[in-house]
Structures are given as C-alpha cells and as structure tokens.
Design an enzyme around this catalytic site. Structure first.
Site, short mmCIF file in Angstrom:
data_model
loop_
_atom_site.label_atom_id
_atom_site.label_comp_id
_atom_site.label_asym_id
_atom_site.label_seq_id
_atom_site.Cartn_x
_atom_site.Cartn_y
_atom_site.Cartn_z
N ASP A 475 -7.99 -6.49 5.93
CA ASP A 475 -6.91 -6.89 5.02
C ASP A 475 -6.57 -8.33 5.21
O ASP A 475 -7.01 -8.75 6.47
CB ASP A 475 -5.74 -5.79 5.21
CG ASP A 475 -4.80 -6.01 3.92
OD1 ASP A 475 -4.95 -6.74 2.96
OD2 ASP A 475 -3.93 -5.07 3.82
N CYS A 515 -10.26 -6.51 1.63
CA CYS A 515 -8.96 -6.36 1.01
C CYS A 515 -8.09 -7.63 1.20
O CYS A 515 -8.27 -8.12 2.08
CB CYS A 515 -8.11 -5.07 1.45
SG CYS A 515 -6.52 -4.95 0.96
N ASP A 537 -4.10 -3.29 -5.54
CA ASP A 537 -2.81 -2.50 -4.98
C ASP A 537 -2.30 -1.73 -6.21
O ASP A 537 -1.50 -0.77 -6.16
CB ASP A 537 -1.83 -3.30 -4.13
CG ASP A 537 -2.17 -3.46 -2.83
OD1 ASP A 537 -2.95 -2.88 -2.44
OD2 ASP A 537 -1.32 -4.31 -2.40
C1 DGJ Z 1 -2.13 -4.57 1.35
C2 DGJ Z 1 -3.26 -3.60 0.97
O1 DGJ Z 1 -3.64 -3.97 -0.27
C3 DGJ Z 1 -2.79 -2.29 0.97
O2 DGJ Z 1 -3.57 -1.40 0.48
C4 DGJ Z 1 -2.40 -1.93 2.39
O3 DGJ Z 1 -3.27 -1.99 3.22
C5 DGJ Z 1 -1.15 -2.92 2.95
N1 DGJ Z 1 -1.83 -4.27 2.70
C6 DGJ Z 1 -0.89 -2.88 4.45
O4 DGJ Z 1 -0.02 -3.56 4.92
#
Ligand code: DGJ
Length: 768
Positions: A475, A515, A537
C-alpha cells in the site's frame, strides 16, 4: 523479421499493424504511416508532400529546400528553435547556453529481444525485435537513441529514448519524452482515465480541437490521471474503426500531450513529466526515459484493449502468478479496520473458508502502535497484544484452516509517532527549512537513500522468509510533498523499483497486489512487479462498473483487485443487490471485503454457492478475451469474456425505468455452426427487495416488514428466472430476446424480477 530497413526506410510490422518512417533529405526522421497493416511495396501515396509552405513559416534551410518547414512535416522526433513550434519531446540546454537543438540521423542497429533498462522496469521482450535509431544534434555531440521494440503477436510497439552526451560541458535536461509521433488528423476524441480517490479511472472523452490536451500527473501515477491515453478516430466504436493507445511503463510523474496543429497533424508525445525537472548530463553519461507502449487497432476500442491486455499479460506481468487464476481472498480491512485480535482473525478466516475463500489477507494494523492511522508506520515489530503468537503463529494457524496467508505492508511511509522516525528523522522526505506537510498523518521515506532502501528490503524479506506468506498487499497512502525537485521524484521512482525488484524478483511465488489508497498507482511500472492492483477503495459495484470498465480499456481483468463488500456501501451509502456485488467483482481478481457473520444466513449460503460457481468461470473472466459490448443504453453495461472453453457475459442495469423495455442480448465471437448451451447463473431474489408488494403475492396477509417476513427473509430466498437455451452460435449471435423484466404489474416466475442495480451473469459453452 518484423523490422525491415531499406535505403533509409524503416518498416516495423506486427500481425495487424505497420509502422513506417524514413530518413528524409534533411536527415530528419519523417513519420510515414502508423496504422493498419500495409502490403510490402511503394509508400509514395503515404509520404508527406510539401510544394509550398504556409505563410509565416520558418524555413529549415531555405537554400536546400524552400518548401521544407519542420512545423508542417510529420516527424518521429523533434527539437527546438528550427521552426517546429509544436509541443517538443526534448528541451536541453546545450553548451552554447541555448535550447536550440536539431537531431538528425546518425546510424541504426537491430537486435533480437528487447534490451533491459538499467534504472527502470521494462517489458520482457519475449519474441520482440528492437531497432535503435541514433540521432545526433547537428552542433554538439549529444545523441538521442530512439528504441523501437516490435511485439508482433501483441500488435504493440514500445518506444523510449536514451540521451547521451560526449560534451565536456554539462548538458541540462529540462524535458525529455519517451516518444513523439505525428499522425494525420482523423477528428479524434481523446480518452483519459481521470478521477480521484474512490472514483478512479472514469472514462473522460474530449474532442481534440486545434490546440493541445495534456494528461499529466505531478504526484506519481495517482488517482487523478492514469498515464494511459487513447485516440479514437471519428466514427470508431467499441468494435470498429481506428483507435490508437498509448501507455507508459512508469509510475512516476507522467505527461502525455496531444496537439492538433493548424496544418492538421496530431502530435502525441509522452513520458516523464517535465514538472520541476532539471537533470544534469555529464560527459559519457546517458539518461534513459521510461518505456512507452503504443498500439493501434482497426477493430475499435475493444481491439485496442485486447492488444494491451495480451501485451500486459505476456510481457509486463511476471512471476508464477503471471497467468494463474487468482485465489479468492478474504481481506479483513472493511471487516475490522484496526480493531482485531488473533482469535477474531481466525474466526474471520474460518468463516471465509466456509464460504469458499482460498486466501486470508491481514490488512493494516498488525505492527507497532498501529491502532489508528496516526502511529506505527515504519515499524515492523508485530503487535503482540493483538497477535500473541506473532505472524509466524498466525500464518501457520491460517494455513491449518486450509487457507493461504497474505499480509499488508506500507513500506514507503512513516508516522512521526513511530520508532523508526524517532531513530531516523533524516530518512523522511522533508525540507530542513520548512514544516513538513503530512498526508494521512504520515511522511514519505526517502527512497533515494540506499540505507532507507536496505531497511525496507531487510525488514520485509525477514517477514516474508520467516512466515508462511503467499500474498503481499503493498500500500501507499499519500501523495508527495516537500520534495527537492523533479529529478528527486524520478530518483525516488528508481529507488522504489530497486526495492520492489530486490524483494519480489527473488520470490516469484508471491502474489503481489499493488495499492495506493485504492487505485492511486494503477500503472504498467507497478505491474512489472505486482500481478494485480487494488482498483479502488470504492467497492460499490455501480461505481466499479465505471472504474473497472475504464481500466479495462488499457489493463486486463486479471490485474484488477475487485471485492464483494457489504451494502449499503461505505463509500456511497447505496444499497446494491448481493448478486450484483458478486457479479461485477467476478470480472476482476475476486475477493471478499466483509465479515461473513454480518450477512444473513441465507446470504451466506448464497455467497458459498456463488463462489462455487465462480471457480468454474474464473479463468474465463480473468484471462479470457474481454470486450465491452455497446448496449445503446447508458444505464445498461455489458461485458463479455471468452476463451476456448466458455463465454461469460455480465449485464448490469444501473437505473431501470418504469415499464421496462424488452431486453435484447448481444453475444459475439462464437463459431456460427457449433452448437452451444447458454445458461444464466442462478440469481437470488430476497424478499426484502419487494417491500409492500409482498402482501399482494402471498396467499395469507402478512405485514411486509413484520416479524414473520423479516425472519423468512433471513433464512429463505427465491430464485429469479434464469435464461437457458441450446442453439447454434449463429442463432445466439443474432441476438437473444430475453424474458421480460419486472414491469410493475405483478410477479411472474418467468420474468426477471429485478430492479435498479440488477445484474445477470450468463455462461455459454459449446455442446460436446
Ligand atoms: C488504503 C487501502 O486502499 C485499503 O484497502 C486499506 O489497505 C487501507 N489503506 C489500510 O490502511
């Protein structure tokens, strides 16, 4: 041979396209044709003609040719100060302190494959041939090596430029693009994928008028503007007409300019964003630009997408998961956020397993003081209060439940409130003379520093090598601020790719999901390491139609993380049917983003049965030939995926009018003479969808929202009408008149009793 060179004429051939240019009388690279495949032979009809110039033109060399004006010539590369006033692919300050430059042909070479780059990821080069044309500035020993790699089977040509200097004095690069190409005007519409957080990749279409459209980003590839761009010629549709696609194998700041000049030439140039960029090139050094990916199709937008999909699957995505069906995962983020304990995770995993999940993913919150997003980032010590047996213990227990284990990391950022920051504040990106600006309460780590990269690599690999981890979610939850200059951002990207390469190239068994606050970093640079990327998201399927549909223009379905979540959705408060949430996510790397115990018992049963059926169509959905089908109705979205075994069709109605019209289903790509069986995947009808109408259907009077019906709704469902036919491919492709949908006059078990946001999923297989 897909590259042929004769007397200064270069022909690059793929299965369905030709790309032709030549060295002209002045030594410039003149673009002749990029488009449909040409037979061998004379190209005189395609060559640019210039008898006289327009008024006010600057002539390149009046003595040699009084009608040669760079502004009016279709070129493969250009410069500054010699009469071409269109957007330039290069701005360099040369030793005479001037930006005037003029690149002319020096020599060329051919090689098989595609040479790897030194600093950036690039396409694999399987089956490719590469042409390198070297241009030299007329006044200085500065060289531009233009790389063209031809991917015959995928109908793709990649381009990049390497700038070299042999000058004693430093050359300053202000702008250097990967490619430039001039095409004839075809009344183009320019498509970009633009949006923001939870609304990524919306398809934006803008008519190209005289002037310039710029698609760019100043904070990596980010949510706002994806690096991919398409040019759709006037009249082209999903299935027919001329469409060009451009993308970059790069996740840093990008820029693509599309300029329609007054003489009717369209220049497209793309690469690194010159925003704040200034790079010193010393004698003997070279600078390599990101690799750009170009494709053309005469079969409409779907043709372009299919070229890109094949290219990404064959040449960009790597590792053991390159062509493997993605495991059905359950991710604990929306189920738990930061509040969990080992036992609650195990319970969640077991519930997921019972529904048919194959992989359990532990998201944010497992380390340090990470109980909110204000602390802990940068630290890797597991939080023993939450996970007393550590990650080793948890991963083993998850494995014992019969599931694989996956873990979330966000290695590029740091919270001030972390042990890492307390020990190394100098590792964060910030200016000494300013207060740093935070994003999600965090700063970025400086990946241009070798010690920072080593810290990340050591910590992540230590965990990967000591726990049973088969999946990583990487992420990145902020945009950049407080940076030095544009070269820093590029050097950051080089550092970032070094980190990814050291961790994942040696561990090809790991499925990596990229991500960045959802789909903030959906690009081909990332896909050289990650086999899939969390697309957004936003898990509302109606929004996902736009997001996944937009991404599908340039990226294959197998690369898009897509999850079934609870409704009303956390992002829109929209309430959507369970089946639609499932069916839209089925066209992606599928997973669950919920706690199954929040579902009603009948919904759990339904999900279990849908996942069982999904396993049979998953390969086709993720890796089949994908098409967006035009329905003529913007409230009806239809997608099709097809491989040798099956055709799967998704049709979603977003808004339905009262007294719905008859539905007509288009199917493509079947063998006309073969016999097929078409069946719809069972679509549940939950009683609560019918509200007050229930009392008209039931033999006895019951309160629509009363205890009895609420209880029945928890445990029972009905089945919607399911289409089913056995017919020849020709008949099915002629179009299918579907059974009616709800028209407000009552209930029929021969009708589709679905309303807004409803989906149907159809499977077609040849009768053997
Ligand atoms: C942003 C991501 O897009 C979510 O899916 C999740 O992993 C959160 N961060 C966690 O902080």
């Amino acid at each position: 041979m897909s590259i042929k060179v004769t007397d200064g004429l270069f022909r690059l051939e793929t299965a369905e396209t030709s790309y032709v240019f030549r060295v002209n009388e002045m030594g410039h690279l003149e673009q002749i044709h990029y488009g449909r495949k040409l037979p061998e032979g004379d190209i005189e009809s395609l060559r640019h003609k210039h008898e006289l110039t327009h008024g006010s033109a600057v002539l390149y060399d009046e003595e040699k040719d009084s009608s040669y004006c760079l502004e009016e010539i279709p070129l493969e590369w250009s410069g500054v100060g010699k009469g071409d006033f269109r957007v330039t692919p290069i701005e360099v300050k040369l030793p005479d302190n001037s930006f005037t430059c003029d690149f002319v042909f020096e020599n060329y070479s051919l090689q098989s494959g595609a040479p790897a780059m030194h600093t950036l990821p690039s396409a694999a080069g399987n089956g490719a041939e590469t042409l390198v044309v070297t241009l030299k500035d007329k006044a200085f020993s500065v060289y531009a090596d233009l790389y063209y790699s031809v991917y015959e089977a995928e109908n793709v040509i990649t381009r990049r430029c390497v700038l070299r200097s042999d000058e004693e004095e430093t050359v300053l690069i202000k702008k250097i693009m990967s490619y430039s190409i001039d095409l004839p005007d075809r009344n183009y519409t320019v498509i970009t994928l633009s949006g923001g957080w939870i609304s990524e990749a919306n398809t934006i279409e803008r008519r190209l008028e005289t002037g310039m459209l710029v698609n760019e980003s100043t904070s990596f590839s980010q949510h706002r503007n994806n690096p991919a761009v398409a040019l759709v010629a006037n009249g082209a549709t999903e299935e027919t007409g001329d469409v060009y696609g451009f993308n970059l194998i790069y996740g840093g700041n990008h820029q693509t300019s599309v300029e329609l000049s007054p003489v009717g030439l369209v220049r497209v140039t793309g690469g690194l964003n010159p925003y704040c960029f200034l790079w010193e090139l010393h004698k003997g050094e070279s600078f390599e630009t990101p690799e750009a990916v170009l494709t053309y199709s005469m079969n409409g937008k779907n043709g372009m997408s299919q070229n890109f999909h094949a290219f990404v699957q064959n040449q960009v995505v790597r590792g053991e998961w390159q062509k493997k069906e993605r495991p059905i995962l359950i991710n604990n983020w929306e189920a738990n956020f930061f509040q969990f304990r080992q036992n609650s995770l195990l319970r969640l995993a077991k519930r997921g397993k019972r529904l048919g999940c194959e992989l359990f993913v532990l998201d944010d919150g497992w380390f340090g003081d990470r109980n909110t997003d204000t602390a802990g980032l940068g630290d890797y010590a597991v939080n023993r209060k939450k996970l007393p047996d550590g990650l080793e213990g948890l991963s083993q227990r998850i494995n014992r439940c019969g599931m694989k284990f996956g873990l979330w990391f966000e290695p590029e950022n740091v919270n001030d409130n972390s042990n890492l920051y307390r020990a190394h504040p100098e590792w964060a990106i910030q200016r000494p003379n300013r207060k740093a600006s935070l994003g999600r309460h965090q700063k970025m780590l400086n990946l241009t520093m070798p010690e920072v990269r080593d810290y990340i690599v050591e910590n992540v690999t230590q965990i990967l090598d000591h726990c049973s981890i088969s999946y990583v979610k990487w992420d990145m939850n902020r945009k950049v601020s407080d940076f030095e200059d544009g070269t820093f951002l590029h050097r950051y990207m080089i550092g970032y790719y070094d980190v990814l390469s050291r961790i994942f190239r040696e561990r090809p068994w790991i499925l990596l999901e990229g991500c960045a606050s959802g789909g903030g970093r959906f690009d081909l640079g990332h896909l050289c390491f990650a086999q899939q990327i969390w697309a957004s998201d936003d898990t509302d399927p109606v929004e996902r139609l736009k997001i996944q549909g937009g991404l599908s223009l340039f990226y294959p379905i197998s690369t898009m993380g897509a999850h079934l979540s609870m409704a009303p959705h956390q992002q829109t408060l929209r309430d959507t049917p369970l089946f639609t949430r499932f069916a839209v996510a089925a066209f992606g790397a599928f997973g669950l983003e919920l706690d199954p115990s929040d579902l009603k018992p009948v919904e759990r049963k339904t999900v279990a049965s849908l996942l069982e059926q999904y396993r049979k169509i998953r390969k086709t959905c993720q890796f089949g030939r994908f098409s967006r089908i035009e329905t003529g109705n913007r409230n009806i979205v239809q997608w099709q995926a097809q491989d040798e075994e099956k055709t799967v069709i998704l049709r979603v109605k977003t808004m339905v009018p009262a007294a719905q019209r008859n539905d007509y289903l288009t199917v493509t790509g079947l063998k006309p003479d073969a016999l097929y069986h078409l069946k719809e995947i069972g679509n549940p009808l939950f009683l609560h969808r019918f509200g007050g109408l229930m009392k008209h259907i039931l033999p006895i009077k019951l309160k629509p929202n009363g205890f009895i019906l609420r209880t029945v709704d928890k445990y029972m469902k009905m089945d919607d009408f399911a289409e089913s036919y056995t017919a020849s491919g020709a008949q099915l492709m002629a179009g299918i008149r579907l059974h009616r949908s709800f028209i407000g006059t009552g209930f029929s078990d021969k009708m589709h009793m679905q309303g807004d946001y409803s989906a149907i999923l159809i499977e077609i297989a040849e009768e053997k």
